[in-house]
Each structure stands twice: as C-alpha cells, then as structure tokens.
Scaffold this motif. Structure first.
Motif: not given
Length: 216
Positions: A60-68, A82-94
């Motif tokens: 959901s966050i990835e989609k919101e970032c791309i849409d923004l 926005i680009t940093s959030i795209l990166k850091l949510i991957t680490d949260i998921e891991r």
C-alpha cells in the motif's frame, strides 16, 4: 480543496502509514523475543500470520509513493522523503520476515528436549530490540541524531553475535546430544543479527530524510 492542500494531506497519510507499519513491527518483535523464553506454538503461529499485515502495508505504501511521484512530481525535500520511504519500508518488511523466521525455529525447539538458551542470546535480542524501537522513534520525530545513534549500536549486536557463535560451539562440543537445539539457536542468532542490520539501514534513510546526506 486546493491541490497543495490535497498533496500535503497525502504526504501526512504516507507518514502515518509508515508509523503504523513500525508500530505493528514493534509488537511482533516484542512477541518474538518473549516467545524465545516461552517457546509457545500458538504464539509462534500468531507471529507468522502477522507478517501478512506488514506485507499488505508495504504494498500500500509503495503504491502511494509511486502515485505521489507520478501525480505531484515532488522536488527537493519531499522527493527525498518519498524515495527514502520506498527504501526503508523494505527493511521494515524484512525485519518482520525475520520475526516469522525465528518463530519457525521456535516451533522446532518446542518439540525438542529443552536446553537453557545461550546466556548472551537475550542480551543480543534486547540490543536489537533497542535499535528497532529507536529507529522507529527517530522516524516519528524526524531526528537524524537519534538515527545515527541507532546505526552506531550495530557493532554491539555484532559483538554479541560472535560471542554466541563461540558459546554455542562450546555447548555442542561439550554435549553432542544438544547439537540439534544449538543449530536452531544458531539460526535464531543469525536472524537477530540481520534484524539489527536492517534497523541500521532504516537509520541511514531516516538520516537522509532529515539531513540530505546519505551515510554508509
């Protein structure tokens, strides 16, 4: 409602979604570390199933970032965030994945003869937990100094990791009957070390959001 107002609301929503993801992660970490002592099957299965919540939020966050990025074409500070959030949510998921991974090994330990966990395991786990909690708070507060302090703690977790390798090696040498359990603990230890690494990665991206400087 003006375009700028809508844009700011979308940015705020994105921020809140990341914090929600971090809050869910904190709960999973707490449950995982507590269950290293209790070795409860039901708790382990619960932690494994919770991973889906994190996965759904990441998408959901990835989609919101791309849409923004596509619709608003942000620049400077906003684009960096926005680009940093795209990166850091991957680490949260891991990190959430590794909570599930550890729980799989807890399930294996629960059906084996009990052994006392290696003495440094819980010290390592608490150090990792401090990093994860600290980096989430650094994002909430947009605190680059706190993020840098989290990254510096990674060496402490690495130190516990190497101590545990020696400790488990000694246990296996002294009592070969405990080798299967020690192997499970070795894997748990490795996942704790990876969780700390991912926390340090998140700290790097929080620092980039705040200062504009990408360290490491």
């Amino acid at each position: 409602m003006g375009t700028r107002v809508v844009y700011l609301e979308e940015l705020d929503k994105l921020n809140r979604q990341v914090i929600k993801m971090g809050t869910i992660l904190e709960t999973s970490i707490n449950m995982t570390l507590k269950n290293l002592t209790e070795l409860r099957d039901d708790v382990a299965h619960n932690i494994i199933s919770r991973d889906d919540q994190i996965d759904d939020l990441e998408l959901s966050i990835e989609k919101e970032c791309i849409d923004l990025i596509a619709k608003q074409q942000p620049v400077a500070t906003d684009l960096r965030k926005i680009t940093s959030i795209l990166k850091l949510i991957t680490d949260i998921e891991r990190i959430a994945d590794h909570c599930a991974d550890i729980s799989e090994y807890v399930l294996r330990l629960s059906v084996q003869e009990r052994m006392d966990p290696p003495k440094n395991l819980f010290l390592m786990a608490e150090a990792m937990k401090g990093m994860a909690n600290g980096v989430i708070m650094s994002f909430v507060n947009q605190d680059g100094q706190a993020a840098r302090a989290v990254a510096d703690q990674d060496d402490i977790v690495d130190g516990f990791f190497h101590q545990l390798l020696h400790e488990l090696g000694d246990i296996m040498e002294e009592n070969p009957a405990l080798i299967p359990q020690c192997i499970e603990y070795l894997m748990i230890t490795k996942y704790l070390e990876r969780m700390a690494d991912h926390s340090a990665n998140i700290a790097k991206w929080v620092g980039f959001i705040v200062t504009g400087e990408l360290e490491g």
